[in-house]
Design a protein around this motif. Structure first.
Motif, PDB file in Angstrom:
ATOM      1  N   SER A 453       0.840  -1.194   0.000  1.00 18.32           N
ATOM      2  CA  SER A 453       0.000   0.000   0.000  1.00 18.32           C
ATOM      3  C   SER A 453       0.875   1.244   0.000  1.00 18.32           C
ATOM      4  O   SER A 453       2.033   1.224   0.436  1.00 18.32           O
ATOM      5  CB  SER A 453      -0.940   0.023   1.209  1.00 18.32           C
ATOM      6  N   ILE A 470      -3.657   3.903  -1.848  1.00 16.38           N
ATOM      7  CA  ILE A 470      -3.674   2.940  -2.946  1.00 16.38           C
ATOM      8  C   ILE A 470      -3.116   1.631  -2.404  1.00 16.38           C
ATOM      9  O   ILE A 470      -1.991   1.598  -1.902  1.00 16.38           O
ATOM     10  CB  ILE A 470      -2.841   3.432  -4.138  1.00 16.38           C
ATOM     11  N   TYR A 472      -2.824  -2.833  -2.827  1.00 15.90           N
ATOM     12  CA  TYR A 472      -2.868  -3.973  -3.750  1.00 15.90           C
ATOM     13  C   TYR A 472      -2.614  -5.241  -2.954  1.00 15.90           C
ATOM     14  O   TYR A 472      -1.650  -5.344  -2.196  1.00 15.90           O
ATOM     15  CB  TYR A 472      -1.804  -3.801  -4.832  1.00 15.90           C
ATOM     16  N   ARG A 474      -2.514  -9.505  -3.474  1.00 17.04           N
ATOM     17  CA  ARG A 474      -2.482 -10.589  -4.457  1.00 17.04           C
ATOM     18  C   ARG A 474      -2.157 -11.906  -3.749  1.00 17.04           C
ATOM     19  O   ARG A 474      -1.254 -11.977  -2.912  1.00 17.04           O
ATOM     20  CB  ARG A 474      -1.432 -10.328  -5.535  1.00 17.04           C
ATOM     21  N   ASN A 528      -6.409 -11.094  -7.381  1.00 21.37           N
ATOM     22  CA  ASN A 528      -5.939  -9.732  -7.151  1.00 21.37           C
ATOM     23  C   ASN A 528      -7.062  -8.878  -6.583  1.00 21.37           C
ATOM     24  O   ASN A 528      -8.232  -9.093  -6.893  1.00 21.37           O
ATOM     25  CB  ASN A 528      -5.460  -9.087  -8.456  1.00 21.37           C
ATOM     26  N   GLU A 529      -6.665  -7.917  -5.764  1.00 22.06           N
ATOM     27  CA  GLU A 529      -7.639  -6.952  -5.258  1.00 22.06           C
ATOM     28  C   GLU A 529      -6.960  -5.602  -5.148  1.00 22.06           C
ATOM     29  O   GLU A 529      -5.927  -5.468  -4.476  1.00 22.06           O
ATOM     30  CB  GLU A 529      -8.196  -7.384  -3.907  1.00 22.06           C
ATOM     31  N   GLU A 530      -7.520  -4.607  -5.853  1.00 24.08           N
ATOM     32  CA  GLU A 530      -6.988  -3.250  -5.804  1.00 24.08           C
ATOM     33  C   GLU A 530      -7.975  -2.355  -5.060  1.00 24.08           C
ATOM     34  O   GLU A 530      -9.186  -2.452  -5.277  1.00 24.08           O
ATOM     35  CB  GLU A 530      -6.765  -2.695  -7.213  1.00 24.08           C
ATOM     36  N   ASP A 531      -7.453  -1.509  -4.201  1.00 20.61           N
ATOM     37  CA  ASP A 531      -8.291  -0.652  -3.349  1.00 20.61           C
ATOM     38  C   ASP A 531      -7.759   0.770  -3.448  1.00 20.61           C
ATOM     39  O   ASP A 531      -6.608   1.042  -3.099  1.00 20.61           O
ATOM     40  CB  ASP A 531      -8.231  -1.173  -1.912  1.00 20.61           C
ATOM     41  N   PHE A 532      -8.605   1.673  -3.929  1.00 18.77           N
ATOM     42  CA  PHE A 532      -8.239   3.089  -4.048  1.00 18.77           C
ATOM     43  C   PHE A 532      -9.238   3.917  -3.251  1.00 18.77           C
ATOM     44  O   PHE A 532     -10.451   3.729  -3.381  1.00 18.77           O
ATOM     45  CB  PHE A 532      -8.265   3.533  -5.510  1.00 18.77           C
TER      46      PHE A 532
END
Length: 566
Positions: A453, A470, A472, A474, A528-532
């Motif tokens: 992050s 931001i 990420y 995985r 995958n997981e993206e968090d913004f």
């Protein structure tokens, strides 16, 4: 087979921008602030109880000397959001009043603290110092939260050094185990079983969300935890079990919010090794053999200043190796007499499956046995005794290295940036195969994880703050099946397409009440997981306005060969 799953929001935030949320409270807080940070807020008054506007508020973190400043608004309110967990000194100054200083304010991850201040009339060169921690009971919100601090982790023995075991100690939490917990499958990391804990009466363990340094640390396929740091790298974590903040919306059970350690102005570190060895234990009275467990966990952590008062670094490494052998594996198969056609030892009358007529004396002509079954039994040990019992050895080997790193940079009182990284690779190779015993076959499995992050906070002025995060996460589960045993086609089955490359040997079978075996050729499952998220806090009048935007994207990709017959 390839399958792509894309979930915008994960039941959490389907829209890019959320609606404004207004907090009209005498002790405000940043509702949608950075998840891994905390905050101090309160009301400043004079001896008569009148509010004191434009008072200078300064919070100093004692280990890094990081300074955060704000001003009270027209209603005497102040808010210092996005403070990192640690110990702070709060100072309040205003012309015509004596200075006020309170130390020993400990902020826990994600938890706000309210400190109301009454200033004394006098010269600003005088200073009133107050000692003591603010009230442990939060007066800022109604969240029921259970905090696990570094001292708690150090004082309580942990089996396997997994800090999440502490979740089960929360007052309204309950642990779950067994095949019906909702996420126990091959794709789930074996050490994730300690996180099968639910809160507030939720029955399924996958209703808990996990955050690390402000970003999601979840496996979107099993909806369980990806991986969290070892105890020497984790600063602390909280387990919110009821009425938690809207910034964690989406789960009906609980929220685990963790933060890694950071460097300080002083160099600090640890070196460790923890050993469990069956040779050091007494033999269990009911066991025929000595305990064979051999587990070593060793590593180090180190943190300190890269540039004093400005840049700090921290790094940690842990290696876990485990070796375990057991002779308690029991299965059942045909005896020598039964292979020759004599089934008279069993109490059940056997029937001819083609004609429905009984076999006299349970004697069966062995030439009528299925040829594929006979060939398969060449890879199963001969059963002994009247019940055909098979006892065989199984060996377990696990290797799990983990790296954790963090860098924090203060660019002054306005801008701060923090970067975090965690890499972990849990490897469970298949060992101890016996070519004459298909029951010893299986998969060599691996779970590789990355959680990272980047967090930034900026102060436009003493009444306007923003944070950007931001993250990420995985996780990749992969497995490679045994190659020592034949496929169903090689045993003689026809009209079954062989879809697998020749070097792989997938097979599966289950003979009820006797034995089971099986593995895929190979499988690979990246997730995958993206968090913004971007959040704002604005102090205006007698109110604090909080609003933000969040986008979560999850992807799961499967590459797998099916089992070929069985």
């Amino acid at each position: 087979m390839t399958h792509l799953h894309r979930d915008h929001g994960r039941n959490r935030s389907a829209a890019v921008f959320s609606l404004f949320a207004l907090v009209l409270s005498i002790c405000p807080r940043a509702l949608l602030g950075q998840r891994s940070s905390a905050g101090i807020s309160g009301l400043v008054t004079d001896p008569s109880g009148a509010v004191v506007p434009a008072a200078q508020i300064t919070a100093t973190e004692t280990s890094t000397q990081t300074v955060t400043k704000a001003l009270t608004n027209e209603g005497g309110l102040y808010d210092l959001p996005n403070l990192q967990p640690g110990t702070y000194v709060l100072r309040v100054e205003k012309v015509g009043f004596e200075g006020y200083s309170q130390g020993g304010i400990t902020l826990q991850v994600g938890q706000p603290v309210s400190v109301n201040v009454t200033l004394t009339l006098g010269s600003s060169t005088q200073l009133v110092t107050v000692a003591g921690q603010p009230h442990l009971v939060s007066t800022v919100d109604q969240t029921v939260s259970y905090a696990v601090t570094p001292q708690f982790v150090d004082d309580v023995p942990l089996n396997g050094r997994i800090a999440l075991q502490m979740m089960a100690l929360a007052p309204d939490a309950s642990a779950h185990s067994g095949p019906y917990n909702g996420a126990e499958q091959a794709a789930t990391r074996p050490d994730a079983s300690v996180s099968y804990v639910t809160a507030s009466g939720e029955g399924m363990m996958f209703t808990t969300s996990y955050y690390l340094n402000g970003g999601l640390a979840m496996d979107p396929y099993t909806n369980s935890v990806n991986v969290l740091p070892n105890p020497d790298a984790i600063q602390e974590f909280t387990y919110d079990t009821s009425a938690y903040n809207a910034k964690f919306g989406g789960s009906g059970g609980g929220v685990v919010n963790a933060a890694t350690k950071s460097g300080t102005n002083q160099f600090h570190g640890t070196a460790f090794e923890y050993v469990r060895n069956g040779d050091l234990n007494g033999r269990n009275f009911f066991s025929a053999t000595q305990d064979t467990l051999k587990r070593n966990q060793y590593g180090f952590s180190f943190g300190g200043p890269i540039q004093k008062d400005k840049t700090f670094g921290f790094i940690s490494y842990q290696e876990t190796t485990m070796r375990y052998a057991t002779t308690t594996n029991v299965a059942y198969g045909p005896t020598a007499a039964e292979l020759e056609g004599n089934w008279s030892a069993i109490p059940v009358q056997l029937m001819n499956p083609a004609t429905g007529t009984p076999y006299t004396g349970n004697l069966v002509n062995p030439t009528t046995y299925n040829s594929i079954s006979v060939k398969l039994l060449n890879y199963v040990p001969m059963g002994t005794g009247a019940n055909g019992q098979i006892i065989y050895n199984a060996f377990t080997v696990d290797n799990d290295p983990q790296w954790v790193g963090r860098v924090d940079r203060n660019f002054g009182p306005k801008l701060r940036i923090s970067g975090n990284f965690l890499w972990d690779s849990y490897d469970a190779p298949l060992v101890g195969q016996n070519q004459g015993n298909i029951l010893t076959g299986g998969d060599s499995k691996k779970w590789a994880s990355v959680v990272t992050s980047l967090n930034a906070s900026y102060v436009f002025n003493p009444r306007l703050f923003t944070t950007l995060s931001i993250a990420y996460s995985r996780g990749v589960y992969s497995a490679l099946g045994s190659t020592l045993f034949p496929t169903i086609q090689e045993l003689g089955a026809t009209n079954i397409p062989d879809l697998d490359p020749p070097q792989y040997k997938p097979i599966q079978g289950d003979i009820e009440s006797w034995f089971a075996y099986g593995w895929n050729a190979f499988t690979s499952q990246p997730r995958n997981e993206e968090d913004f998220s971007n959040n704002w806090t604005f102090v205006r009048g007698n109110h604090i306005l909080d609003f933000g935007a969040e986008e979560i994207v999850s992807q799961t990709l499967f590459n797998s060969d099916f089992v070929s017959g069985g």
